[in-house]
Design a protein around this motif. Structure first.
Motif, PDB file in Angstrom:
ATOM      1  N   ALA A 138       0.842  -1.196   0.000  1.00 48.45           N
ATOM      2  CA  ALA A 138       0.000   0.000   0.000  1.00 48.45           C
ATOM      3  C   ALA A 138       0.880   1.250   0.000  1.00 48.45           C
ATOM      4  O   ALA A 138       2.102   1.169   0.148  1.00 48.45           O
ATOM      5  CB  ALA A 138      -0.908  -0.005   1.217  1.00 48.45           C
ATOM      6  N   LYS A 139       0.207   2.379  -0.151  1.00 51.02           N
ATOM      7  CA  LYS A 139       0.916   3.666  -0.196  1.00 51.02           C
ATOM      8  C   LYS A 139       1.893   3.817   0.967  1.00 51.02           C
ATOM      9  O   LYS A 139       1.558   3.490   2.108  1.00 51.02           O
ATOM     10  CB  LYS A 139      -0.122   4.795  -0.165  1.00 51.02           C
ATOM     11  N   GLY A 140       3.096   4.274   0.659  1.00 52.82           N
ATOM     12  CA  GLY A 140       4.102   4.502   1.691  1.00 52.82           C
ATOM     13  C   GLY A 140       5.000   3.307   1.964  1.00 52.82           C
ATOM     14  O   GLY A 140       6.020   3.447   2.632  1.00 52.82           O
ATOM     15  N   ASP A 141       4.621   2.121   1.445  1.00 53.51           N
ATOM     16  CA  ASP A 141       5.455   0.934   1.671  1.00 53.51           C
ATOM     17  C   ASP A 141       6.716   0.965   0.798  1.00 53.51           C
ATOM     18  O   ASP A 141       6.767   1.671  -0.207  1.00 53.51           O
ATOM     19  CB  ASP A 141       4.672  -0.345   1.320  1.00 53.51           C
ATOM     20  N   GLY A 167       1.593   3.926  -5.041  1.00 54.47           N
ATOM     21  CA  GLY A 167       2.112   4.974  -4.151  1.00 54.47           C
ATOM     22  C   GLY A 167       3.197   4.443  -3.228  1.00 54.47           C
ATOM     23  O   GLY A 167       3.556   5.071  -2.231  1.00 54.47           O
ATOM     24  N   ALA A 168       3.725   3.274  -3.553  1.00 59.31           N
ATOM     25  CA  ALA A 168       4.812   2.689  -2.763  1.00 59.31           C
ATOM     26  C   ALA A 168       6.138   2.977  -3.473  1.00 59.31           C
ATOM     27  O   ALA A 168       6.162   3.615  -4.520  1.00 59.31           O
ATOM     28  CB  ALA A 168       4.590   1.186  -2.612  1.00 59.31           C
ATOM     29  N   ALA A 169       7.252   2.513  -2.882  1.00 62.29           N
ATOM     30  CA  ALA A 169       8.573   2.792  -3.459  1.00 62.29           C
ATOM     31  C   ALA A 169       9.359   1.500  -3.617  1.00 62.29           C
ATOM     32  O   ALA A 169       9.222   0.572  -2.820  1.00 62.29           O
ATOM     33  CB  ALA A 169       9.336   3.775  -2.578  1.00 62.29           C
ATOM     34  N   SER A 170      10.226   1.477  -4.648  1.00 60.28           N
ATOM     35  CA  SER A 170      11.101   0.329  -4.877  1.00 60.28           C
ATOM     36  C   SER A 170      12.494   0.657  -4.363  1.00 60.28           C
ATOM     37  O   SER A 170      13.035   1.726  -4.659  1.00 60.28           O
ATOM     38  CB  SER A 170      11.246   0.044  -6.378  1.00 60.28           C
ATOM     39  N   ASP A 206      -3.515   7.693  -4.609  1.00 59.29           N
ATOM     40  CA  ASP A 206      -3.451   9.126  -4.767  1.00 59.29           C
ATOM     41  C   ASP A 206      -1.987   9.508  -4.495  1.00 59.29           C
ATOM     42  O   ASP A 206      -1.572   9.596  -3.352  1.00 59.29           O
ATOM     43  CB  ASP A 206      -4.403   9.752  -3.749  1.00 59.29           C
ATOM     44  N   VAL A 207      -1.228   9.665  -5.574  1.00 57.66           N
ATOM     45  CA  VAL A 207       0.215   9.865  -5.427  1.00 57.66           C
ATOM     46  C   VAL A 207       0.570  11.329  -5.572  1.00 57.66           C
ATOM     47  O   VAL A 207       0.125  11.991  -6.511  1.00 57.66           O
ATOM     48  CB  VAL A 207       0.980   9.049  -6.504  1.00 57.66           C
ATOM     49  N   GLY A 208       1.339  11.844  -4.657  1.00 56.82           N
ATOM     50  CA  GLY A 208       1.777  13.237  -4.733  1.00 56.82           C
ATOM     51  C   GLY A 208       3.211  13.326  -5.208  1.00 56.82           C
ATOM     52  O   GLY A 208       3.975  12.358  -5.078  1.00 56.82           O
TER      53      GLY A 208
END
Ligand code: AYL
Length: 526
Positions: A73-76, A99-102, A161-163
């Protein structure tokens, strides 16, 4: 502060509009309506081709699987432990959609190195290939091929919802000092830096939509290939030919078979292309550009390659993970190319400022005077993950990122990198942080002090060598070979020590800092 105000340098090319409000995945797929059927990803090993529409769909299915089956999920943060494959792209962009990051790592890393990155990045899931799975413990793991096992794509209403200030890629880098740290690259920074390369009326790095065939042989877990090959290629609408690993004849065959037009390489690969007689057996006439980056390319080597591929523009890009990553790019790769001198790393990217700082006084320098290269713009990292001290030591209060590289700007706005003042060692373009090896050496009972510095090497550019002070009494028990093996067992191949010099004491300043310059000179003399 500089008398008369700071001297800043800008691109020879005009600034452009950057769509930095867009999330990375939308930015990369903006040509989808026009290029839906055009080839996007090509697996060199299987010959499988994914069109732009199929690639986009695969990213949406990867997002659906990661969300519904793995709870991403977002932020992971998700760790990608993969050699090059189409799934690398599906994972990075699918993760972006959530909305997560690699965070990315070399699959040849040791279990301990991977565990450290997992801990520091806070990654809760690893995507890997089956042969690397036994390196992982105490973390959820899926394999790359599972990514496409979702029946359906992520529904549009579930797109996060990505900022622009959300993290999207968190590569690891040791920066100018210390241990590897997570480099937080946001959607804004990545999109800005891609735009600085391939967007505008006259892109600095011009990939022709629907025509360019870009070679992806450098590892995607390193920011160079991820940015300048995969993500630039997608944005520009190129076909990206993915090779799992470098192997000389395989690569030449792939260039010939797929009519590769643009290749991103590192200096050791230039050496192979310039010197290996096997090159003569292949038709490389499709190549129109060869980009070299991640380490300095010597003039002689550049000239030797030019005689092998006379029809191609050869030039350099210079960058640093923390800078987003590209700082300068050869203007010979622009849509309307201009000449770059041999040995130049190109011109500063558009929509950015570059200055050359006198390391002694902190003043900014004018043309033709070498100093520390600093870069400012929307593309640089947000900061190091959970490390405000390292961040403020690298990005100053005025927003300048200090690279630890020494270079100058000439009368034609070209940048020449001439030296490095940071600790970092570069083996074939890979980062070798001395602090990491010094920590391991100090953990050895027979070693009382140690320092690791670069030594010049024809094939690798630089190799790490150690100066070691043996513990009293244990002096007779320790050998160069034993120390090399001790390190080799704990680190990925490119961090291995090539020499160990025994000395009575490590030279240090009054404040206890290792006098690395002195040791570098001693290593050079040996
Ligand atoms: P990192 N010439 C000399 N040194 C270089 C060059 C170059 N062309 N490129 C990188 N370096 C060194 O974070 C320099 O010391 O990123 C720099 O601070 O692994 C350090 O490598 C950064 O190492 C491109 C072209 C990305 C280059 C890059 C840089 C990726 C290396 C995209 O298109």
């Amino acid at each position: 502060p500089t008398p008369g105000g700071p001297t800043t340098f800008r691109s020879r090319l005009p600034d452009i509009d950057i769509a930095s409000h867009l999330p990375l995945h939308d930015y990369c797929f903006h040509r989808l309506p026009d290029l839906a059927a055009a080839p996007c990803l090509v697996s060199a090993s299987t010959g499988e081709v994914y069109s732009y529409a199929e690639t986009h769909s695969a990213c949406r299915r990867a997002a659906a699987y990661l969300s519904s089956r793995c709870g991403v999920a977002k932020g992971d943060v998700v760790l990608l432990l993969l050699h090059n494959c189409p799934e690398f792209a599906f994972a990075v962009l699918g993760i972006s959609m959530l909305g997560a990051a690699s965070t990315t790592a070399n699959p040849f890393c040791t279990p301990h190195e991977i565990a450290t990155q997992l801990r520091l990045s806070g990654a809760k899931l690893v995507v890997t290939q089956p042969q690397y799975a036994d390196k992982l413990a105490d973390v959820a793991v899926i394999t790359a091929d599972e990514l496409l096992s979702a029946e359906d794509e992520l529904p549009a209403e579930q797109l996060a919802d990505v900022g622009p200030d959300d993290a999207v890629v968190v590569p690891f880098s040791s920066g100018t000092t210390g241990l590897p740290k997570g480099v937080v690259l946001t959607h804004r920074s990545v999109v800005s830096n891609l735009a600085q390369q391939v967007d505008g009326e006259n892109p600095n790095l011009h990939f022709r939509p629907g025509e360019e065939v870009v070679l992806c042989v450098l590892p995607l877990f390193h920011i160079y290939s991820l940015s300048s090959v995969l993500l630039c290629g997608l944005r520009a609408g190129a076909a990206i030919v993915i090779m799992a690993r470098f192997e000389m004849e395989r690569m030449l065959d792939v260039i010939q078979r797929f009519r590769v037009t643009a290749a991103a390489v590192v200096p050791p690969l230039v050496l192979a292309l310039a010197k290996n007689p096997v090159v003569e057996k292949y038709d490389l006439s499709s190549l129109r550009m060869v980009l070299s980056g991640a380490a300095p390319l010597g003039k002689d080597l550049e000239a030797a390659l030019r005689s092998r591929v006379p029809h191609a523009v050869i030039g350099q890009g210079y960058g640093m993970t923390e800078a987003g990553p590209v700082i300068t790019m050869c203007p010979g790769f622009a849509k309307h190319p201009t000449m770059a001198k041999s040995g130049s790393s190109g011109i500063v990217v558009r929509n950015a400022e570059l200055k050359v700082m006198d390391p002694e006084t902190g003043f900014s320098l004018g043309r033709n005077l070498p100093g520390e290269i600093c870069i400012r713009g929307p593309q640089i990292m947000k900061g190091y993950l959970n490390d405000p001290d390292a961040t403020s030591a690298t990005i100053d209060v005025e927003g300048w990122l200090h690279t630890g590289d020494i270079g100058y700007v000439d009368d034609d706005d070209e940048i020449f990198i001439v030296d490095r003042v940071k600790e970092l060692i570069k083996f074939k373009g890979f980062q070798v942080p001395p602090a990491e090896l010094e920590g391991l050496l100090l953990s050895h009972p027979s070693i009382s002090d140690a320092a690791v510095v670069p030594q010049k090497d024809e094939a690798a550019g630089e190799v790490p060598v150690a100066f070691v002070v043996p513990s009293k009494d244990l002096e007779s028990e320790i050998t160069e070979e034993a120390i090399k093996v001790f390190i080799a067992k704990q680190v990925v191949f490119y961090k291995r020590l090539h020499k160990v010099y025994f000395i009575p004491a490590i030279p240090k300043s009054a404040t206890g800092k290792i006098l690395r310059k002195e040791l570098r000179a001693r290593a050079a003399a040996n």
